[in-house]
Motif scaffolding. Structure first.
Motif, PDB file in Angstrom:
ATOM      1  N   ARG A 196       0.733  -1.116   0.000  1.00  0.00           N
ATOM      2  CA  ARG A 196      -0.101  -0.118  -0.040  1.00  0.00           C
ATOM      3  C   ARG A 196       0.883   1.388  -0.035  1.00  0.00           C
ATOM      4  NH1 ARG A 196      -5.206  -0.223   1.088  1.00  0.00           N
ATOM      5  NH2 ARG A 196      -4.970  -2.110   2.199  1.00  0.00           N
ATOM      6  N   PHE A 197       1.946   1.208   1.078  1.00  0.00           N
ATOM      7  CA  PHE A 197       2.703   2.727   0.947  1.00  0.00           C
ATOM      8  C   PHE A 197       3.819   2.649  -0.112  1.00  0.00           C
ATOM      9  CE2 PHE A 197       6.768   4.542   3.133  1.00  0.00           C
ATOM     10  CZ  PHE A 197       6.370   5.672   2.780  1.00  0.00           C
ATOM     11  N   PRO A 198       4.466   1.711  -0.407  1.00  0.00           N
ATOM     12  CA  PRO A 198       5.286   1.750  -1.685  1.00  0.00           C
ATOM     13  C   PRO A 198       4.584   2.151  -3.018  1.00  0.00           C
ATOM     14  CG  PRO A 198       5.832  -0.061  -0.182  1.00  0.00           C
ATOM     15  CD  PRO A 198       4.533   0.564   0.138  1.00  0.00           C
ATOM     16  N   MET A 199       3.533   1.605  -3.210  1.00  0.00           N
ATOM     17  CA  MET A 199       2.871   1.748  -4.488  1.00  0.00           C
ATOM     18  C   MET A 199       2.285   3.019  -4.462  1.00  0.00           C
ATOM     19  SD  MET A 199       3.543  -0.632  -6.211  1.00  0.00           S
ATOM     20  CE  MET A 199       2.572  -0.042  -7.727  1.00  0.00           C
ATOM     21  N   ALA A 200       1.750   3.605  -3.370  1.00  0.00           N
ATOM     22  CA  ALA A 200       1.209   4.956  -3.287  1.00  0.00           C
ATOM     23  C   ALA A 200       2.533   6.097  -3.722  1.00  0.00           C
ATOM     24  CB  ALA A 200       0.397   5.331  -1.821  1.00  0.00           C
ATOM     25  N   VAL A 201       3.345   5.728  -3.149  1.00  0.00           N
ATOM     26  CA  VAL A 201       4.622   6.708  -3.350  1.00  0.00           C
ATOM     27  C   VAL A 201       5.019   6.738  -4.793  1.00  0.00           C
ATOM     28  CG1 VAL A 201       7.250   6.897  -3.096  1.00  0.00           C
ATOM     29  CG2 VAL A 201       5.703   6.692  -0.947  1.00  0.00           C
ATOM     30  N   LEU A 202       4.864   5.373  -5.424  1.00  0.00           N
ATOM     31  CA  LEU A 202       5.342   5.071  -6.681  1.00  0.00           C
ATOM     32  C   LEU A 202       4.447   5.850  -7.614  1.00  0.00           C
ATOM     33  CD1 LEU A 202       7.224   3.936  -8.902  1.00  0.00           C
ATOM     34  CD2 LEU A 202       5.849   1.604  -8.805  1.00  0.00           C
ATOM     35  N   ARG A 203       2.935   5.724  -7.439  1.00  0.00           N
ATOM     36  CA  ARG A 203       2.041   6.188  -8.373  1.00  0.00           C
ATOM     37  C   ARG A 203       2.221   7.691  -8.297  1.00  0.00           C
ATOM     38  NH1 ARG A 203      -1.242   2.533  -5.440  1.00  0.00           N
ATOM     39  NH2 ARG A 203      -1.563   0.804  -6.769  1.00  0.00           N
ATOM     40  N   CYS A 238       5.801  -6.462  -9.220  1.00  0.00           N
ATOM     41  CA  CYS A 238       6.265  -5.850 -10.739  1.00  0.00           C
ATOM     42  C   CYS A 238       4.998  -5.464 -11.692  1.00  0.00           C
ATOM     43  CB  CYS A 238       7.196  -6.750 -11.147  1.00  0.00           C
ATOM     44  SG  CYS A 238       8.960  -6.781 -10.224  1.00  0.00           S
ATOM     45  N   LYS A 239       4.147  -6.513 -11.441  1.00  0.00           N
ATOM     46  CA  LYS A 239       2.854  -6.307 -12.315  1.00  0.00           C
ATOM     47  C   LYS A 239       2.169  -5.043 -11.853  1.00  0.00           C
ATOM     48  CE  LYS A 239       2.436 -11.353 -13.438  1.00  0.00           C
ATOM     49  NZ  LYS A 239       1.495 -12.570 -13.039  1.00  0.00           N
ATOM     50  N   GLU A 240       2.029  -4.853 -10.500  1.00  0.00           N
ATOM     51  CA  GLU A 240       1.300  -3.542 -10.121  1.00  0.00           C
ATOM     52  C   GLU A 240       2.103  -2.316 -10.572  1.00  0.00           C
ATOM     53  OE1 GLU A 240      -1.502  -3.416  -8.756  1.00  0.00           O
ATOM     54  OE2 GLU A 240      -1.952  -5.554  -9.530  1.00  0.00           O
ATOM     55  N   ALA A 241       3.379  -2.584 -10.385  1.00  0.00           N
ATOM     56  CA  ALA A 241       4.466  -1.223 -10.826  1.00  0.00           C
ATOM     57  C   ALA A 241       4.268  -1.101 -12.087  1.00  0.00           C
ATOM     58  CB  ALA A 241       5.619  -1.589 -10.560  1.00  0.00           C
ATOM     59  N   GLU A 242       4.163  -2.062 -13.149  1.00  0.00           N
ATOM     60  CA  GLU A 242       3.762  -1.760 -14.525  1.00  0.00           C
ATOM     61  C   GLU A 242       2.340  -1.177 -14.883  1.00  0.00           C
ATOM     62  OE1 GLU A 242       4.468  -4.338 -18.739  1.00  0.00           O
ATOM     63  OE2 GLU A 242       3.502  -5.433 -17.106  1.00  0.00           O
ATOM     64  N   LYS A 243       1.510  -1.526 -14.062  1.00  0.00           N
ATOM     65  CA  LYS A 243       0.117  -1.062 -14.366  1.00  0.00           C
ATOM     66  C   LYS A 243       0.246   0.466 -13.688  1.00  0.00           C
ATOM     67  CE  LYS A 243      -2.567  -5.225 -13.277  1.00  0.00           C
ATOM     68  NZ  LYS A 243      -3.514  -5.926 -12.252  1.00  0.00           N
ATOM     69  N   ALA A 244       0.959   0.598 -12.649  1.00  0.00           N
ATOM     70  CA  ALA A 244       1.151   1.941 -12.359  1.00  0.00           C
ATOM     71  C   ALA A 244       1.852   2.969 -13.119  1.00  0.00           C
ATOM     72  CB  ALA A 244       1.756   2.192 -10.883  1.00  0.00           C
ATOM     73  N   GLY A 245       2.506   2.312 -14.029  1.00  0.00           N
ATOM     74  CA  GLY A 245       3.340   3.243 -15.085  1.00  0.00           C
ATOM     75  C   GLY A 245       4.798   3.223 -15.078  1.00  0.00           C
ATOM     76  N   VAL A 246       5.243   2.228 -14.278  1.00  0.00           N
ATOM     77  CA  VAL A 246       6.951   2.125 -14.518  1.00  0.00           C
ATOM     78  C   VAL A 246       7.162   1.807 -15.865  1.00  0.00           C
ATOM     79  CG1 VAL A 246       7.083   1.977 -11.954  1.00  0.00           C
ATOM     80  CG2 VAL A 246       7.177  -0.162 -13.635  1.00  0.00           C
ATOM     81  N   LYS A 281      10.609 -11.411 -17.416  1.00  0.00           N
ATOM     82  CA  LYS A 281      10.353 -10.878 -18.808  1.00  0.00           C
ATOM     83  C   LYS A 281       8.911 -11.719 -19.452  1.00  0.00           C
ATOM     84  CE  LYS A 281      13.172 -10.610 -22.376  1.00  0.00           C
ATOM     85  NZ  LYS A 281      12.653  -9.141 -22.719  1.00  0.00           N
ATOM     86  N   ARG A 282       8.749 -12.986 -19.033  1.00  0.00           N
ATOM     87  CA  ARG A 282       7.400 -13.471 -19.522  1.00  0.00           C
ATOM     88  C   ARG A 282       6.348 -12.907 -18.875  1.00  0.00           C
ATOM     89  NH1 ARG A 282      11.161 -18.149 -19.150  1.00  0.00           N
ATOM     90  NH2 ARG A 282      10.265 -18.870 -17.399  1.00  0.00           N
ATOM     91  N   ASN A 283       6.376 -12.303 -17.816  1.00  0.00           N
ATOM     92  CA  ASN A 283       5.155 -11.574 -16.991  1.00  0.00           C
ATOM     93  C   ASN A 283       4.872 -10.135 -17.234  1.00  0.00           C
ATOM     94  OD1 ASN A 283       4.308 -13.879 -14.722  1.00  0.00           O
ATOM     95  ND2 ASN A 283       6.220 -14.135 -15.317  1.00  0.00           N
ATOM     96  N   ILE A 284       5.861  -9.511 -17.567  1.00  0.00           N
ATOM     97  CA  ILE A 284       5.646  -8.038 -18.055  1.00  0.00           C
ATOM     98  C   ILE A 284       6.038  -7.761 -19.436  1.00  0.00           C
ATOM     99  CG2 ILE A 284       5.867  -7.450 -15.405  1.00  0.00           C
ATOM    100  CD1 ILE A 284       8.617  -6.378 -16.176  1.00  0.00           C
ATOM    101  N   LYS A 285       5.869  -6.411 -19.761  1.00  0.00           N
ATOM    102  CA  LYS A 285       6.151  -5.935 -21.221  1.00  0.00           C
ATOM    103  C   LYS A 285       7.089  -4.861 -21.182  1.00  0.00           C
ATOM    104  CE  LYS A 285       1.610  -6.872 -23.438  1.00  0.00           C
ATOM    105  NZ  LYS A 285       0.831  -7.621 -22.268  1.00  0.00           N
ATOM    106  N   VAL A 286       7.392  -4.136 -19.983  1.00  0.00           N
ATOM    107  CA  VAL A 286       8.298  -3.021 -19.740  1.00  0.00           C
ATOM    108  C   VAL A 286       9.512  -3.591 -19.688  1.00  0.00           C
ATOM    109  CG1 VAL A 286       6.774  -1.469 -18.962  1.00  0.00           C
ATOM    110  CG2 VAL A 286       8.299  -2.721 -17.312  1.00  0.00           C
TER     111      VAL A 286
END
Length: 634
Positions: A196-203, A238-246, A281-286
């Motif tokens: 919750r906290f790390p992803m909020a910071v990242l977003r 990592c999937k959540e980070a990708e959704k957030a826009g990394v 690499k098989r799980n994300i596109k970035v």
């Protein structure tokens, strides 16, 4: 052309090749975190040598979040102008540079900051033994704002990319990890809560950066702790980070409580994170970036050519050889000065507040001052001793244009490098020997096998300058029975010049004594270490010492500390308080300079220099540095 040297896009940022300089602490900023010329020079040297992007070491977003005295800061506007001066210099040199934003969390030290560390839970760091306090919700909100403000300052300072530190046990990672997060509120427990906290910071960092600069994360693929953050949860993060826009994910490993996986010594396998990057690499596109002991050209090429990752992040390998990228591009593989993963100059020095150094590269951290320039006057330089100090002195002298002769009583080069590489897990020291041999061959340095006993033995070479690099020899303590037939010298044991019985006592528990213990215990020999001090291994660095004790324990090595040897007998070693039955006693108590020829040579030649152990017994890092410096001045 190799895929390694093709461009790659991270968001809207185009990088010219697949080489990233990994974010590593380098200790080159001033105490307190102010910018220094040395730090700028260090980064500029790598940018000039075609590293596509340099990621700074950790930059603190808050005063209590500083882990080392020499880390850069970005928690106030006053730091922006000097950071801008650094980014401008890297851009002018042809490179890009990213800011790694972090807070050390439970791995900060009140001794550095003067402020009690903060953490998701009040769990001390095992290495630091500190006393962090649990963060309140008010603390969490405040730290959230500080991270976002630091990102805004990073843009203003001219950084090309922002990397948010989700790794190595620092604050954001410590929220993610069940090892360090024992909270029972909405920030602890389930992975969703821990994120919750790390992803909020990242977003919010991604939001303020918009299209100006791409945002990435660096995350430990595995924390290597029983109750730590494992790869299955990391994939979800990592999937959540990708959704957030990394725009990319950079993989590393470990935390301070598993520090050997964070800054991997020799005993950790090269490229051990690569299987994780392949799976991710098989799980994300970035793009996926991978690090960790990539000190082999074939390994680096294989990773990119076979799509095991999209970029490589190399830290120590670009400290040991600032020209690594160019040498790989030109296929000058024998000229690469590989990192040996000793951690003596890059990590051990930085951890005690000093600037980065390197065992194999005396220029590291002193790039502006230590340039190899052509000599004004060409001289005949004779170097006595073909160990690390002598070989480095020969290399530098030859590059400067001098006529160089290297003389050694043995018919091979390397000095103590072979001895050092004998114990288990120490074989990478031979990478440096191979490099020095390759340079000696390439530069056509003349080698003569001859024992030099006096100045007369040097006359045939007509030297203008003599460099004495004759090394050192082991000392033998004055103990009753020391001349017994069963007493051996540690170096003779490591070089397998002598036979050893089934039970031995090693007198001396420093580096040589403990490595000899490993060497013998690995062969099934029962080993006792006898040490006068209150502990063994006091001269061994933080990333090695835990593993060493673990191995000694597994091998059943007995440690006798605060112990004084009274007498040695043919089948017995007698201490003040006990007797131990042994087949052999092995001496590992120290060294003396092998300098008996020096005074005679000084009487006959005007320029005589001592380098390495012949000057004063220490480690290879000091020997190489002295060889470099002396030849730089001749």
């Amino acid at each position: 052309m190799s895929k390694l040297f093709t461009p790659i896009k991270i968001g809207n940022l185009v990088l010219k090749n697949r080489f990233m300089m990994a974010p590593m602490e380098n200790g080159l900023a001033q105490i307190g975190g102010e910018m220094s010329e040395g730090l700028i020079d260090f980064f500029v040297e790598r940018a000039k040598n075609e590293v596509s992007i340099i990621i700074t070491g950790s930059i603190a977003v808050s005063p209590e979040g500083r882990g080392l005295p020499t880390q850069l800061n970005i928690y106030e506007d006053k730091f922006i102008p000097e950071l801008k001066r650094m980014t401008d210099a890297v851009h002018e040199a042809g490179g890009k540079i990213g800011a790694q934003l972090y807070h050390a969390g439970r791995q900060a030290s009140q001794g550095v900051t003067g402020i009690q560390p903060i953490s998701p839970s009040a769990i001390p760091c095992e290495i630091l033994g500190n006393n962090p306090r649990e963060m309140t919700k008010k603390d969490i909100d405040e730290m959230h704002r500080k991270f976002v403000k630091a990102a805004e300052r990073s843009i203003e300072a001219g950084f090309d990319l922002i990397e948010v530190h989700f790794a190595h046990g620092y604050l954001l990672h410590s929220f993610l990890s069940p090892h360090s997060n024992k909270r029972t509120d909405e920030y602890g427990g389930s992975l969703e809560n821990r994120m919750r906290f790390p992803m909020a910071v990242l977003r919010d960092i991604i939001k303020v950066c918009g299209e100006k600069v791409p945002v990435t994360i660096r995350i430990s693929a595995d924390e290597y702790l029983k109750d730590g953050l494992g790869f299955e949860e990391v994939k979800t993060i990592c999937k959540e980070a990708e959704k957030a826009g990394v725009k990319a994910i950079s993989l590393t490993a470990g935390s301070y409580d598993s520090v050997e996986y964070t800054i991997q010594p020799m005993f950790v396998k090269q490229g051990f994170i690569v299987p994780f990057s392949e799976k991710l690499k098989r799980n994300i596109k970035v793009p996926v970036i991978v690090a960790a002991r990539l000190n082999n050209a074939e390994l680096i090429e294989d990773i990119i050519e076979n799509d095991k990752a999209d970029m490589v992040a190399i830290g120590r390998g670009l400290i040991s050889d600032e020209e690594l990228v160019i040498k790989m591009k030109n296929k000058q593989y024998k000229d690469i000065r590989y990192c040996v993963a000793c951690n003596q100059g890059c990590i051990d020095k930085v951890f005690i507040g000093q600037g980065v150094q390197c065992l194999v590269n005396a220029r590291a951290g002193r790039e502006k001052d230590r340039k190899i320039q052509k000599a004004e006057e060409i001289k005949n330089v004779v170097i006595v001793g073909a160990g690390p100090a002598g070989l480095e002195a020969a290399r530098v002298a030859k590059l400067r244009g001098h006529n160089v002769v290297l003389v050694d009583k043995d018919d091979k080069i390397g000095g103590k490098l072979e001895t050092l590489s004998s114990p288990p897990e120490k074989e990478t020291f031979m990478l440096f020997k191979e490099y020095l041999y390759n340079q000696m061959t390439k530069l056509d340095i003349k080698f003569v096998q001859k024992e030099i006993k006096s100045a007369k033995d040097l006359e045939e070479f007509s030297p203008d300058s003599v460099i004495v690099a004759t090394g050192s020899f082991q000392t033998v303590p004055q103990i009753k029975g020391i001349n017994s037939k069963n007493v051996l010298i540690a170096e003779d044991v490591l070089n397998e010049k002598v036979k050893v019985g089934q039970t031995v006592a090693i007198i001396g528990g420093g580096l040589v004594g403990t490595e000899t213990a490993k060497f013998l215990a690995y062969k099934g020999i029962k080993v006792h270490i006898i040490e006068m001090m209150d502990a063994i291994a006091k001269d061994i660095g933080a990333t090695f010492v835990g593993h060493l004790f673990k191995l000694l324990n597994e091998y059943g090595v007995q440690q006798h500390v605060n112990a004084k040897v009274e007498e040695i007998k043919e089948d017995l070693i007698i201490l003040e308080d006990k007797e131990i039955k042994v087949d052999n006693v092995i001496i590992a108590t120290g060294y003396k300079p092998n300098d008996s020829i020096v005074e005679n040579i000084k009487d006959s030649f005007k320029e005589v220099y001592l380098v390495g152990d012949a000057n004063s017994p220490r480690r290879i890092i000091e020997a190489v540095e002295e060889g470099f410096l002396v030849s730089s001045e001749i």
